[in-house]
Design a protein around this motif. Structure first.
Motif, PDB file in Angstrom:
ATOM      1  N   VAL A 125      35.757  34.186  48.861  1.00  0.00           N
ATOM      2  CA  VAL A 125      35.921  35.416  48.535  1.00  0.00           C
ATOM      3  C   VAL A 125      36.289  35.700  47.166  1.00  0.00           C
ATOM      4  CG1 VAL A 125      36.880  37.818  48.999  1.00  0.00           C
ATOM      5  CG2 VAL A 125      36.202  36.390  50.879  1.00  0.00           C
ATOM      6  N   ARG A 126      35.611  36.165  46.212  1.00  0.00           N
ATOM      7  CA  ARG A 126      36.275  36.207  44.928  1.00  0.00           C
ATOM      8  C   ARG A 126      36.960  37.448  44.359  1.00  0.00           C
ATOM      9  NH1 ARG A 126      35.049  31.881  45.264  1.00  0.00           N
ATOM     10  NH2 ARG A 126      37.064  31.841  44.883  1.00  0.00           N
ATOM     11  N   SER A 127      36.818  38.486  45.122  1.00  0.00           N
ATOM     12  CA  SER A 127      37.709  39.676  44.810  1.00  0.00           C
ATOM     13  C   SER A 127      37.939  40.475  46.028  1.00  0.00           C
ATOM     14  CB  SER A 127      36.877  40.550  43.767  1.00  0.00           C
ATOM     15  OG  SER A 127      35.784  41.064  44.311  1.00  0.00           O
ATOM     16  N   GLY A 152      45.155  37.876  50.395  1.00  0.00           N
ATOM     17  CA  GLY A 152      45.120  36.645  50.688  1.00  0.00           C
ATOM     18  C   GLY A 152      43.929  36.141  51.269  1.00  0.00           C
ATOM     19  N   ARG A 153      42.829  37.156  51.437  1.00  0.00           N
ATOM     20  CA  ARG A 153      41.561  36.752  52.047  1.00  0.00           C
ATOM     21  C   ARG A 153      40.712  36.314  50.766  1.00  0.00           C
ATOM     22  NH1 ARG A 153      42.747  41.289  56.039  1.00  0.00           N
ATOM     23  NH2 ARG A 153      44.012  40.269  57.745  1.00  0.00           N
ATOM     24  N   GLY A 154      41.323  36.310  49.643  1.00  0.00           N
ATOM     25  CA  GLY A 154      40.468  36.135  48.692  1.00  0.00           C
ATOM     26  C   GLY A 154      40.910  34.559  48.261  1.00  0.00           C
ATOM     27  N   GLY A 155      39.968  33.920  47.568  1.00  0.00           N
ATOM     28  CA  GLY A 155      40.097  32.516  47.087  1.00  0.00           C
ATOM     29  C   GLY A 155      40.729  31.651  47.938  1.00  0.00           C
ATOM     30  N   ARG A 156      40.220  31.615  48.990  1.00  0.00           N
ATOM     31  CA  ARG A 156      40.689  30.420  50.102  1.00  0.00           C
ATOM     32  C   ARG A 156      40.232  29.025  49.780  1.00  0.00           C
ATOM     33  NH1 ARG A 156      41.227  32.750  56.300  1.00  0.00           N
ATOM     34  NH2 ARG A 156      42.767  34.609  55.750  1.00  0.00           N
ATOM     35  N   PRO A 195      39.346  30.555  41.359  1.00  0.00           N
ATOM     36  CA  PRO A 195      39.991  31.708  40.861  1.00  0.00           C
ATOM     37  C   PRO A 195      39.327  33.058  41.686  1.00  0.00           C
ATOM     38  CG  PRO A 195      39.304  30.319  39.017  1.00  0.00           C
ATOM     39  CD  PRO A 195      38.851  29.836  40.289  1.00  0.00           C
ATOM     40  N   ALA A 196      40.236  34.021  42.085  1.00  0.00           N
ATOM     41  CA  ALA A 196      40.006  35.066  42.689  1.00  0.00           C
ATOM     42  C   ALA A 196      40.732  36.419  42.309  1.00  0.00           C
ATOM     43  CB  ALA A 196      40.476  35.046  44.226  1.00  0.00           C
ATOM     44  N   VAL A 197      40.554  37.412  42.291  1.00  0.00           N
ATOM     45  CA  VAL A 197      41.103  38.552  41.835  1.00  0.00           C
ATOM     46  C   VAL A 197      41.575  39.558  43.107  1.00  0.00           C
ATOM     47  CG1 VAL A 197      41.045  40.673  40.551  1.00  0.00           C
ATOM     48  CG2 VAL A 197      39.918  38.417  39.808  1.00  0.00           C
ATOM     49  N   ALA A 198      42.765  40.003  43.081  1.00  0.00           N
ATOM     50  CA  ALA A 198      43.394  40.915  44.059  1.00  0.00           C
ATOM     51  C   ALA A 198      43.766  42.211  43.232  1.00  0.00           C
ATOM     52  CB  ALA A 198      44.106  40.441  44.766  1.00  0.00           C
ATOM     53  N   ARG A 224      50.196  32.145  45.762  1.00  0.00           N
ATOM     54  CA  ARG A 224      48.818  31.671  45.698  1.00  0.00           C
ATOM     55  C   ARG A 224      48.516  31.640  44.213  1.00  0.00           C
ATOM     56  NH1 ARG A 224      45.564  33.178  49.958  1.00  0.00           N
ATOM     57  NH2 ARG A 224      43.902  32.084  48.756  1.00  0.00           N
ATOM     58  N   LYS A 225      48.383  30.522  43.524  1.00  0.00           N
ATOM     59  CA  LYS A 225      48.181  30.295  42.220  1.00  0.00           C
ATOM     60  C   LYS A 225      46.976  30.597  41.845  1.00  0.00           C
ATOM     61  CE  LYS A 225      51.702  26.859  41.633  1.00  0.00           C
ATOM     62  NZ  LYS A 225      52.242  25.587  41.186  1.00  0.00           N
ATOM     63  N   ASN A 226      45.970  30.728  42.301  1.00  0.00           N
ATOM     64  CA  ASN A 226      44.490  31.111  42.078  1.00  0.00           C
ATOM     65  C   ASN A 226      44.328  32.332  42.098  1.00  0.00           C
ATOM     66  OD1 ASN A 226      44.611  30.667  45.027  1.00  0.00           O
ATOM     67  ND2 ASN A 226      42.463  30.912  45.074  1.00  0.00           N
ATOM     68  N   ILE A 227      45.112  33.230  42.536  1.00  0.00           N
ATOM     69  CA  ILE A 227      44.905  34.805  42.725  1.00  0.00           C
ATOM     70  C   ILE A 227      45.533  35.482  41.632  1.00  0.00           C
ATOM     71  CG2 ILE A 227      44.924  36.634  44.248  1.00  0.00           C
ATOM     72  CD1 ILE A 227      44.843  35.177  46.643  1.00  0.00           C
ATOM     73  N   SER A 228      44.739  36.169  40.954  1.00  0.00           N
ATOM     74  CA  SER A 228      45.256  37.229  39.872  1.00  0.00           C
ATOM     75  C   SER A 228      45.611  38.488  40.578  1.00  0.00           C
ATOM     76  CB  SER A 228      44.046  37.335  38.831  1.00  0.00           C
ATOM     77  OG  SER A 228      44.922  38.175  37.740  1.00  0.00           O
ATOM     78  N   PHE A 229      47.001  38.514  40.844  1.00  0.00           N
ATOM     79  CA  PHE A 229      47.173  40.064  41.403  1.00  0.00           C
ATOM     80  C   PHE A 229      47.205  41.232  40.289  1.00  0.00           C
ATOM     81  CE2 PHE A 229      48.744  36.760  44.287  1.00  0.00           C
ATOM     82  CZ  PHE A 229      48.681  37.594  45.462  1.00  0.00           C
ATOM     83  N   GLN A 230      46.384  42.168  40.457  1.00  0.00           N
ATOM     84  CA  GLN A 230      46.512  43.336  39.477  1.00  0.00           C
ATOM     85  C   GLN A 230      46.571  44.598  40.092  1.00  0.00           C
ATOM     86  OE1 GLN A 230      43.019  42.752  36.918  1.00  0.00           O
ATOM     87  NE2 GLN A 230      43.169  40.542  36.570  1.00  0.00           N
ATOM     88  N   THR A 231      47.232  45.479  39.085  1.00  0.00           N
ATOM     89  CA  THR A 231      47.156  46.948  39.517  1.00  0.00           C
ATOM     90  C   THR A 231      46.611  47.775  38.208  1.00  0.00           C
ATOM     91  OG1 THR A 231      49.463  47.127  38.544  1.00  0.00           O
ATOM     92  CG2 THR A 231      49.222  46.705  40.839  1.00  0.00           C
TER      93      THR A 231
END
Length: 636
Positions: free
Chosen positions: A295-297, A315-319, A323-326, A201-208
């Motif tokens: 859903v943005r975040s 994956g429910r973000g940014g459908r 851009p979306a953030v997880a 999902r190229k538009n989701i920024s996966f963050q910890t």
């Protein structure tokens, strides 16, 4: 046969297919079995709905998710398409009529759970239907190596015997290579065409994000990413408490969990979809079948249960492709918590035997009897009677349900809910004049701090044990307090219903499950290890970590995850430092080209700190770029 693109436009209002949809549909219309692996939001349902509509006959859809099936049936009906869901608890005569309607009533879709395929009447009627396609949703559930294994899925191939010529499609959003092999083998789909779209999902920024103060960082994330959001938490209580906290900080949120009444859930979901509220603070009961594109975040306030469940939830973000953030928030205590949450409550074979025997005693079932008997079930009372760990006991019941030893109603309802209906000062005045209620009210307030804020589920067995009053006396007091309008008070008949599916044989019933229980224990440990590695490992792109788990290799770093962002920041900082040092070096050379100077004179002429200048002079001396005279002056 109708044209798939026309069906897409006429019924669903879209002008073009998402990637891989058209390929899958064409294969099905060409009578090829298909295993489709599409990411969350990839449009899996249209992959079987459109080819089913393009042909004469009915499509059988098998899924474990009642809420998702209901959502799809409602959507199809809104489009004027005849679809039916066989829900649990349907009386035999009504079931008979519904199935006849599928045969003679021009229905296009019949949705049912895998457990329904164990009913003779259902199989007999399907045999009479003109079935144009069999669709197995959430197909990873058939594999013991999947994150939500359901033994009932192993019974699905019975459909091959009664409909041997029908085309099949199996669909999932999360499957490792091992699970994919299991799906094809166990569903007997060979030969099969596998259509796999990258899970990326190229538009989701996966963050910890490591955060000692999670609430602070949660609000920061929500402020930086305005728009619709989902915050996942561990349990019902935390969903309510965190929602109240966010509202106190100026956000607009609601809690969502399995204990909320069905109608209230619909209200809250509608409010969120219409953006009357922006943030849903939810347990994992929220999300399946909910198609909100913007859903943005998506924020996990606690560790997810497995990489598969995390990937679905994130994956429910940014459908909508924007851009979306997880984000997963974690701190040093979370590793121990996740072990307590998931690992310590995994049932052993001894736990399963104990709970099974206690259940039989609880309902006074004699040895060799009990088959098909149904009982109202108060879960809290059961655990309290035998001093059982509620979470481990719940896991045992789910296991017995999955292995067809018993049938457990889908979700627990509250036995008792109450809320203090008056301000604190008014309550104190009331208790001064009505001392008989004082012990009960104070015990309730000590046990459930949120009673002034919201309806709260009350464990009657726990309260009874604390104040040593009979259950009926407590209920009488609560009814009197309700009559006085001091509290809001609701009581339901029972928590759940249990139906025993086999006669009671104690160890003889449970022993065959030992291998499955051991395997599930190992699988859960693997999942927890993978989650911990994903969250805590800080030397790799987060997007690549997830894709590698699902068997995708060779991906370039995404550039937008927490690792990639930190690396870019560090590189910029390093470049800045290098640039500063180069400026200092050039400045020293320019001065020394004209004259030799002491370090003190150089420091006074340069716009750099004393430490920076001396460090550079030492470096230039060591590399023979400058020299030091006998009078301690530097020269070229």
């Amino acid at each position: 046969m109708k044209n798939p693109t026309e069906i897409l436009s006429i019924y669903f209002g879209h002008q073009e297919f998402k990637p891989a949809q058209k390929e899958i549909i064409d294969l099905i219309l060409d009578k090829k079995n298909v295993l489709a692996l599409l990411p969350t939001g990839g449009g899996k349902s249209l992959c079987f709905q459109i080819p089913a509509l393009a042909q004469k006959g009915i499509c059988i859809v098998v899924s474990p998710l009642i809420a998702l099936m209901q959502n799809q049936v409602n959507t199809l009906k809104k489009h004027g398409i005849k679809a039916m869901l066989l829900e649990g608890g349907t009386p035999f005569k009504e079931l008979d009529t519904l199935l006849d309607n599928c045969i003679y009533g021009n229905y296009k879709f019949l949705y049912l759970s895998p457990e329904r395929l164990q009913q003779e009447i259902v199989l007999a009627r399907i045999e009479q239907m003109n079935v144009n396609l069999i669709a197995i949703d959430e197909a990873h559930c058939i594999s013991q190596w999947g994150h939500d294994f359901r033994p009932a899925y192993r019974k699905i191939p019975i459909l091959r015997k009664i409909k041997p010529e029908t085309t099949w499609i199996a669909l999932t959003a999360t499957a490792t290579n091992r699970v994919m092999d299991d799906i094809v083998s166990l569903l007997e789909m060979d030969p099969v065409r596998i259509v796999k779209k990258s899970f990326e999902r190229k538009n989701i920024s996966f963050q910890t994000l490591e955060a000692d103060d999670k609430k602070f960082y949660l609000t920061e994330i929500l402020r930086k990413n305005p728009g619709s959001s989902i915050v996942y938490v561990r349990n019902r209580k935390e969903s309510v408490e965190l929602s109240n906290y966010l509202n106190s900080k100026g956000f607009v949120s609601k809690a969502y969990h399995a204990g909320i009444a069905s109608e209230e859930k619909k209200v809250r979901l509608r409010q969120w979809l219409k953006e009357e509220i922006w943030i849903m603070v939810a347990t994992n009961a929220f999300g399946m079948g909910i198609d909100k594109p913007n859903v943005r975040s998506v924020i996990h306030y606690h560790f997810p249960e497995s990489p598969e469940s995390y990937f679905q939830e994130a994956g429910r973000g940014g459908r909508d492709g924007k851009p979306a953030v997880a984000t997963i928030l974690f701190n040093k205590n979370d590793e121990e918590r996740v072990k307590n949450q998931f690992v310590s409550v995994l049932p052993t074979i001894a736990d399963v035997k104990q709970v099974y025997r206690k259940l039989q005693s609880f309902f006074s079932v004699a040895y060799g009897e009990g088959e098909n008997l149904q009982y109202d079930f108060n879960f809290s009372e059961f655990c309290g009677t035998y001093l059982l760990n509620p979470r481990k006991t719940h896991n045992v019941l789910r296991l017995l349900d999955r292995t067809n030893i018993l049938s457990l109603s889908q979700q627990y309802q509250q036995k008792i809910e109450l809320q203090i209906n008056v301000p604190n000062q008014q309550l104190l005045y009331f208790l001064d004049s009505n001392k008989k209620y004082e012990l009960l009210i104070k015990t309730l307030l000590r046990t459930y701090p949120g009673l002034f804020d919201h309806l709260t589920r009350i464990n009657l067995f726990l309260i009874r044990s604390k104040i040593n009053l009979p259950e009926q006396s407590i209920l009488s007091f609560l009814k009197e307090l309700k009559h006085e309008e001091i509290i809001l008070f609701e009581m339901t008949k029972h928590d759940a219903a249990i139906t025993f599916l086999v006669p009671r044989e104690d160890d003889v019933t449970i022993n065959p499950l030992s291998g499955y229980i051991e395997q599930q224990h190992k699988q859960k440990l693997r999942e927890i290890k993978a989650v911990l590695e994903y969250v805590t490992y800080s030397n790799r792109c987060k997007n690549s970590q997830l894709l590698t788990y699902f068997g995708e290799k060779g991906h370039q770093d995404c550039g937008i995850c927490s690792f990639c962002i930190e690396r870019k920041t560090n590189e910029k900082s390093t470049k800045k430092i290098k640039s500063k040092k180069e400026n200092l070096r050039q400045a020293i050379f320019e001065i020394l080209e004209n004259e030799s100077l002491s370090s003190r004179d150089l420091i006074s002429r340069l716009n750099f700190s004393r430490e920076e200048t001396l460090e550079m002079l030492r470096f230039l001396l060591e590399t023979n770029k400058i020299k030091l005279s006998t009078s301690n002056t530097y020269y070229i």
